[in-house]
Design a protein around this motif. Structure first.
Motif, PDB file in Angstrom:
ATOM      1  N   THR A 248    -117.960 -34.548  -0.668  1.00  0.00           N
ATOM      2  CA  THR A 248    -118.860 -33.385  -0.629  1.00  0.00           C
ATOM      3  C   THR A 248    -120.227 -33.760  -1.194  1.00  0.00           C
ATOM      4  O   THR A 248    -121.267 -33.376  -0.649  1.00  0.00           O
ATOM      5  N   TYR A 249    -120.211 -34.515  -2.271  1.00  0.00           N
ATOM      6  CA  TYR A 249    -121.450 -34.973  -2.899  1.00  0.00           C
ATOM      7  C   TYR A 249    -122.249 -35.850  -1.940  1.00  0.00           C
ATOM      8  O   TYR A 249    -123.466 -35.690  -1.795  1.00  0.00           O
ATOM      9  N   GLU A 250    -121.572 -36.782  -1.266  1.00  0.00           N
ATOM     10  CA  GLU A 250    -122.235 -37.652  -0.300  1.00  0.00           C
ATOM     11  C   GLU A 250    -122.826 -36.832   0.853  1.00  0.00           C
ATOM     12  O   GLU A 250    -123.935 -37.102   1.315  1.00  0.00           O
ATOM     13  N   TYR A 251    -122.067 -35.820   1.300  1.00  0.00           N
ATOM     14  CA  TYR A 251    -122.537 -34.963   2.386  1.00  0.00           C
ATOM     15  C   TYR A 251    -123.812 -34.220   1.970  1.00  0.00           C
ATOM     16  O   TYR A 251    -124.763 -34.103   2.747  1.00  0.00           O
ATOM     17  N   ILE A 252    -123.826 -33.727   0.720  1.00  0.00           N
ATOM     18  CA  ILE A 252    -125.009 -33.027   0.210  1.00  0.00           C
ATOM     19  C   ILE A 252    -126.223 -33.953   0.215  1.00  0.00           C
ATOM     20  O   ILE A 252    -127.319 -33.563   0.626  1.00  0.00           O
ATOM     21  N   LEU A 253    -126.025 -35.199  -0.213  1.00  0.00           N
ATOM     22  CA  LEU A 253    -127.129 -36.164  -0.250  1.00  0.00           C
ATOM     23  C   LEU A 253    -127.637 -36.487   1.153  1.00  0.00           C
ATOM     24  O   LEU A 253    -128.855 -36.547   1.380  1.00  0.00           O
ATOM     25  N   ILE A 254    -126.695 -36.689   2.081  1.00  0.00           N
ATOM     26  CA  ILE A 254    -127.076 -37.020   3.460  1.00  0.00           C
ATOM     27  C   ILE A 254    -127.869 -35.875   4.085  1.00  0.00           C
ATOM     28  O   ILE A 254    -128.859 -36.094   4.797  1.00  0.00           O
ATOM     29  N   GLN A 255    -127.464 -34.632   3.809  1.00  0.00           N
ATOM     30  CA  GLN A 255    -128.167 -33.470   4.351  1.00  0.00           C
ATOM     31  C   GLN A 255    -129.514 -33.254   3.661  1.00  0.00           C
ATOM     32  O   GLN A 255    -130.487 -32.827   4.286  1.00  0.00           O
ATOM     33  N   ALA A 256    -129.551 -33.550   2.360  1.00  0.00           N
ATOM     34  CA  ALA A 256    -130.780 -33.306   1.590  1.00  0.00           C
ATOM     35  C   ALA A 256    -131.839 -34.379   1.850  1.00  0.00           C
ATOM     36  O   ALA A 256    -133.041 -34.109   1.729  1.00  0.00           O
ATOM     37  N   ARG A 257    -131.409 -35.577   2.207  1.00  0.00           N
ATOM     38  CA  ARG A 257    -132.317 -36.714   2.358  1.00  0.00           C
ATOM     39  C   ARG A 257    -133.470 -36.455   3.323  1.00  0.00           C
ATOM     40  O   ARG A 257    -134.638 -36.612   2.960  1.00  0.00           O
ATOM     41  N   PRO A 258    -133.219 -36.054   4.594  1.00  0.00           N
ATOM     42  CA  PRO A 258    -134.347 -35.810   5.509  1.00  0.00           C
ATOM     43  C   PRO A 258    -135.194 -34.605   5.109  1.00  0.00           C
ATOM     44  O   PRO A 258    -136.410 -34.604   5.302  1.00  0.00           O
ATOM     45  N   ILE A 259    -134.535 -33.569   4.548  1.00  0.00           N
ATOM     46  CA  ILE A 259    -135.269 -32.375   4.118  1.00  0.00           C
ATOM     47  C   ILE A 259    -136.234 -32.718   2.989  1.00  0.00           C
ATOM     48  O   ILE A 259    -137.409 -32.327   2.995  1.00  0.00           O
ATOM     49  N   LEU A 260    -135.723 -33.487   2.020  1.00  0.00           N
ATOM     50  CA  LEU A 260    -136.543 -33.872   0.877  1.00  0.00           C
ATOM     51  C   LEU A 260    -137.688 -34.787   1.312  1.00  0.00           C
ATOM     52  O   LEU A 260    -138.825 -34.632   0.841  1.00  0.00           O
ATOM     53  N   ALA A 261    -137.389 -35.718   2.217  1.00  0.00           N
ATOM     54  CA  ALA A 261    -138.432 -36.620   2.716  1.00  0.00           C
ATOM     55  C   ALA A 261    -139.532 -35.841   3.424  1.00  0.00           C
ATOM     56  O   ALA A 261    -140.724 -36.129   3.292  1.00  0.00           O
ATOM     57  N   ASN A 262    -139.105 -34.821   4.161  1.00  0.00           N
ATOM     58  CA  ASN A 262    -140.056 -33.958   4.867  1.00  0.00           C
ATOM     59  C   ASN A 262    -140.952 -33.218   3.888  1.00  0.00           C
ATOM     60  O   ASN A 262    -142.164 -33.118   4.067  1.00  0.00           O
ATOM     61  N   GLU A 263    -140.324 -32.668   2.821  1.00  0.00           N
ATOM     62  CA  GLU A 263    -141.069 -31.918   1.809  1.00  0.00           C
ATOM     63  C   GLU A 263    -142.023 -32.817   1.028  1.00  0.00           C
ATOM     64  O   GLU A 263    -143.070 -32.365   0.567  1.00  0.00           O
ATOM     65  N   LEU A 264    -141.642 -34.080   0.875  1.00  0.00           N
ATOM     66  CA  LEU A 264    -142.494 -35.024   0.146  1.00  0.00           C
ATOM     67  C   LEU A 264    -143.602 -35.608   1.016  1.00  0.00           C
ATOM     68  O   LEU A 264    -144.408 -36.415   0.558  1.00  0.00           O
ATOM     69  N   GLY A 265    -143.630 -35.195   2.277  1.00  0.00           N
ATOM     70  CA  GLY A 265    -144.689 -35.641   3.178  1.00  0.00           C
ATOM     71  C   GLY A 265    -144.458 -36.998   3.810  1.00  0.00           C
ATOM     72  O   GLY A 265    -145.409 -37.669   4.221  1.00  0.00           O
ATOM     73  N   ILE A 266    -143.179 -37.415   3.919  1.00  0.00           N
ATOM     74  CA  ILE A 266    -142.859 -38.698   4.545  1.00  0.00           C
ATOM     75  C   ILE A 266    -142.638 -38.480   6.040  1.00  0.00           C
ATOM     76  O   ILE A 266    -141.715 -37.772   6.444  1.00  0.00           O
ATOM     77  N   LYS A 267    -143.468 -39.090   6.861  1.00  0.00           N
ATOM     78  CA  LYS A 267    -143.340 -38.942   8.310  1.00  0.00           C
ATOM     79  C   LYS A 267    -142.265 -39.874   8.842  1.00  0.00           C
ATOM     80  O   LYS A 267    -142.107 -41.001   8.365  1.00  0.00           O
ATOM     81  N   ARG A 268    -141.548 -39.390   9.849  1.00  0.00           N
ATOM     82  CA  ARG A 268    -140.499 -40.213  10.448  1.00  0.00           C
ATOM     83  C   ARG A 268    -141.112 -41.336  11.264  1.00  0.00           C
ATOM     84  O   ARG A 268    -142.143 -41.173  11.911  1.00  0.00           O
ATOM     85  N   VAL A 269    -140.443 -42.498  11.223  1.00  0.00           N
ATOM     86  CA  VAL A 269    -140.928 -43.672  11.935  1.00  0.00           C
ATOM     87  C   VAL A 269    -139.852 -44.142  12.900  1.00  0.00           C
ATOM     88  O   VAL A 269    -138.672 -44.216  12.547  1.00  0.00           O
TER      89      VAL A 269
END
Length: 237
Positions: A141-162
């Motif tokens: 469950t913890y790993e799933y939370i991290l996997i789901q949070a990773r792109p959202i957090l990157a988006n919020e931090l202003g990291i553009k997808r490459v």
């Protein structure tokens, strides 16, 4: 032994503030551990693809997001320092009469300091235990939370997808796989992006626990010292 007995009695008596410290420590431990494990996920993915791709934007993004995670970790630690200082201030105010009684009864200043540190660390120890149990029992469950949070957090931090790969590459991701294109000169790459070893999780957890305990002990020491000086002034008056 006397300190420990008194500390547990005090924690039991001041249940509300002790519970608040325990809950807050558990929450911050989870956040701090998650940030470190997000860095581990980024590092794992980077180590797997950095040798087979030549994408300057991706390398730049990796450095940027790792720096942002570090900054986020430091900010979270600062917030914890502010919060625990506030909670300890409230706790010591509630226990001021007890501290004055210890001084009147002839207990040394060292005893009072040790007592205060124990009383602040005990609820945090329970917070550490609860968080450790959650990470151990609910690892997936913890790993799933991290996997789901990773792109959202990157988006919020202003990291553009490459875009990492050309259309002539098959990417297999555990546990699912995605077929992009299949031609004669197609390359095959297996990526493991959803697995965090238990050792990696608890290494991050141990580091965060040590920092939380150290900050709490230091903050308690300073707060108790200031309060002790005020008590001495009262005695002199």
């Amino acid at each position: 032994m006397k300190n420990i007995r008194y500390a547990f009695a005090s924690v039991s008596y001041h249940k509300k503030i002790s519970f608040s410290i325990g809950v807050c420590s558990s929450l911050f431990l989870f956040l701090l551990t998650s940030i470190l494990n997000l860095k581990d996920l980024e590092r794992s993915l980077y180590n797997q693809v950095s040798t087979v791709i030549n994408n300057t934007d991706y390398h730049f993004n990796y450095q940027k997001i790792m720096q942002l995670y570090t900054s986020l970790y430091v900010v979270t630690l600062v917030l914890w320092t502010i919060l625990i200082t506030l909670l300890l201030f409230i706790s010591l105010k509630l226990k001021k009469q007890d501290m004055m009684k210890w001084r009147i009864m002839g207990f040394s200043n060292g005893f009072v300091m040790k007592q205060s540190i124990l009383e602040s660390i005990i609820p945090i120890a329970f917070g550490i235990l609860v968080t450790a149990v959650f990470l151990g029992v609910c690892q997936h469950t913890y790993e799933y939370i991290l996997i789901q949070a990773r792109p959202i957090l990157a988006n919020e931090l202003g990291i553009k997808r490459v875009t990492l790969f050309s259309s002539k590459m098959i990417i297999e991701s555990t546990p699912s796989s995605q077929l992009i294109d299949s031609t004669a000169d197609t390359h095959f790459l297996s990526l493991r992006i959803s697995n965090l070893p238990v050792a990696t999780i608890f290494r991050a957890f141990s580091k965060s626990s040590f920092l939380v305990l150290s900050i709490t002990a230091l903050s308690t020491l300073i707060s108790t010292s200031l309060l002790s000086k005020q008590s001495k002034k009262v005695f002199r008056m």
